[in-house]
Design an enzyme around this catalytic site. Structure first.
Site, PDB file in Angstrom:
ATOM      1  N   ASN A  13       5.051   1.580  -6.695  1.00  0.00           N
ATOM      2  CA  ASN A  13       4.703   0.381  -7.463  1.00  0.00           C
ATOM      3  C   ASN A  13       3.212   0.463  -7.743  1.00  0.00           C
ATOM      4  OD1 ASN A  13       4.140  -2.107  -8.504  1.00  0.00           O
ATOM      5  ND2 ASN A  13       4.656  -3.272  -6.648  1.00  0.00           N
ATOM      6  N   LYS A  15       1.455  -1.428  -9.511  1.00  0.00           N
ATOM      7  CA  LYS A  15       0.822  -2.740  -9.738  1.00  0.00           C
ATOM      8  C   LYS A  15      -0.075  -2.637 -10.987  1.00  0.00           C
ATOM      9  CE  LYS A  15       1.482  -3.612  -4.903  1.00  0.00           C
ATOM     10  NZ  LYS A  15       1.080  -4.292  -3.680  1.00  0.00           N
ATOM     11  N   HIS A  99       8.582  -9.746  -6.582  1.00  0.00           N
ATOM     12  CA  HIS A  99       7.515  -9.216  -5.723  1.00  0.00           C
ATOM     13  C   HIS A  99       6.676 -10.386  -5.190  1.00  0.00           C
ATOM     14  CE1 HIS A  99       3.981  -7.084  -4.314  1.00  0.00           C
ATOM     15  NE2 HIS A  99       4.748  -6.011  -4.262  1.00  0.00           N
ATOM     16  N   GLU A 101       3.617 -10.772  -4.878  1.00  0.00           N
ATOM     17  CA  GLU A 101       2.434 -11.104  -5.682  1.00  0.00           C
ATOM     18  C   GLU A 101       2.823 -11.985  -6.871  1.00  0.00           C
ATOM     19  OE1 GLU A 101       1.080  -7.057  -6.059  1.00  0.00           O
ATOM     20  OE2 GLU A 101       0.658  -7.069  -3.907  1.00  0.00           O
ATOM     21  N   GLU A 171       9.563  -6.476   2.145  1.00  0.00           N
ATOM     22  CA  GLU A 171       8.110  -6.303   2.101  1.00  0.00           C
ATOM     23  C   GLU A 171       7.429  -7.468   2.808  1.00  0.00           C
ATOM     24  OE1 GLU A 171       6.816  -3.435  -1.184  1.00  0.00           O
ATOM     25  OE2 GLU A 171       6.721  -5.439  -2.013  1.00  0.00           O
ATOM     26  N   GLY A 177      -0.864  -3.932   1.265  1.00  0.00           N
ATOM     27  CA  GLY A 177      -2.262  -3.666   0.909  1.00  0.00           C
ATOM     28  C   GLY A 177      -3.241  -3.914   2.042  1.00  0.00           C
ATOM     29  N   SER A 217       2.135  -0.923   3.056  1.00  0.00           N
ATOM     30  CA  SER A 217       1.249   0.091   3.637  1.00  0.00           C
ATOM     31  C   SER A 217       1.989   1.348   4.099  1.00  0.00           C
ATOM     32  CB  SER A 217       0.410  -0.500   4.785  1.00  0.00           C
ATOM     33  OG  SER A 217      -0.395  -1.558   4.308  1.00  0.00           O
TER      34      SER A 217
HETATM   35  P1  13P Z   1       1.015  -1.183  -0.387  1.00  0.00           P
HETATM   36  O1  13P Z   1       1.822   0.072  -0.158  1.00  0.00           O
HETATM   37  O2  13P Z   1      -0.241  -0.964  -1.149  1.00  0.00           O
HETATM   38  O3  13P Z   1       0.828  -1.952   0.886  1.00  0.00           O
HETATM   39  O4  13P Z   1       1.919  -2.138  -1.336  1.00  0.00           O
HETATM   40  C1  13P Z   1       3.220  -2.380  -1.009  1.00  0.00           C
HETATM   41  C2  13P Z   1       3.876  -3.096  -2.139  1.00  0.00           C
HETATM   42  O5  13P Z   1       3.597  -4.253  -2.380  1.00  0.00           O
HETATM   43  C3  13P Z   1       4.839  -2.356  -2.957  1.00  0.00           C
HETATM   44  O6  13P Z   1       5.525  -3.208  -3.814  1.00  0.00           O
END
Ligand code: 13P
Length: 256
Positions: A13, A15, A99, A101, A171, A177, A217
């Site tokens: 992903n 982002k 997601h 976010e 997640e 992150g 992560s």
């Molecule tokens: P990270 O791997 O950067 O922690 O992000 C995970 C994520 O949100 C994937 O959708």
């Protein structure tokens, strides 16, 4: 098929990262390093504007293209939105929905996420439905209830056949992150819980067939241990997917 009799899916992903001008280099490196065997499905969920050019660059490879969101509406006067039909027509195979976010910064509700899920399925693409608790929710011991409620609401309109075409990604928000990964035991525990919830709503065969990923992560050093858990069938990878070398190392780890 893995020994668990369901598809392992390793999905990046991106982002809101990387640029169209960098796609050629990324794709070149990826094609060079990607393991040739097809032990797992490999997906890159990129900003929508980069999906078609990346698809062209990766033609002939084993990588499927995905995006990170979709409109809940079919078509029409929805400025700035992209429909499932448009994505499908552009060659997109996977769509992330719900997601954390988007839940946090765009106020997406479980009901809206459920409608998006249905759009993706109706267009013949595979949704990756994200669920997961925040740190205060885990500290309060409410993580299972939170995830079960997210699933119940988002999956409300699905039948078993549609469920089997859906990927679920666990997640935990506190692991995204942050560099703080869920332990393999924590990831396993919640992925098992997700499968139990699917079994209760649908049936045992459906629960056995659904791919449940872990995300948060994940990186080349922790991937093998996380992916070895019996109910963890893949990963949704943010930061580490921006580097094709690291992403390929995670794909490699899925074989172990
Ligand atoms: P990270 O791997 O950067 O922690 O992000 C995970 C994520 O949100 C994937 O959708």
């Amino acid at each position: 098929m893995n020994p668990k009799y369901r598809k392992t899916v390793i999905a990046g992903n991106w982002k809101m990262n990387l640029l169209p001008s960098g796609l050629k280099d990324y794709a070149g490196e990826l094609k060079l390093r990607l393991p040739k065997d097809r032990a797992c499905e490999v997906v890159l969920c990129v900003p929508a504007i980069m999906a078609a050019p990346l698809l062209r660059l990766l033609r002939g490879s084993r990588v499927s293209l995905g995006v990170q969101d979709v409109s809940a509406e079919a078509s029409g006067a929805y400025t700035g939105e992209i429909s499932a039909a448009q994505l499908r027509d552009a060659g997109v195979k996977y769509v992330i929905v719900g997601h954390s976010e988007r839940r946090a910064y765009h106020g997406e509700t479980d009901e809206l996420i459920g409608r998006k899920l249905q759009r993706v399925l109706a267009s013949g693409m595979t949704p990756i439905l994200c669920v997961g608790e925040t740190l205060p929710q885990r500290d309060a011991g409410a993580e299972t209830e939170v995830v079960r409620t997210q699933l119940k609401l988002a999956l409300a309109g699905l039948d078993a056949a549609a469920m089997r075409k859906t990927v679920v990604a666990y997640e935990p928000v506190w692991a995204i992150g942050t560099g703080r990964t869920a332990s393999p035991a924590q990831a396993q525990e919640m992925c098992r819980e997700i499968r139990a919830a699917i079994r209760e709503k649908f049936d045992a065969r459906t629960a056995r067939a659904v791919t449940v990923q872990y995300g948060g992560s994940m990186n080349p050093s922790n991937a093998a241990e996380l992916l070895a858990q019996p109910d963890v069938d893949g990963g949704l990878i943010g930061g580490a997917s921006l580097d094709p070398v690291k992403f390929c190392q995670i794909v490699e780890a899925a074989k172990l």
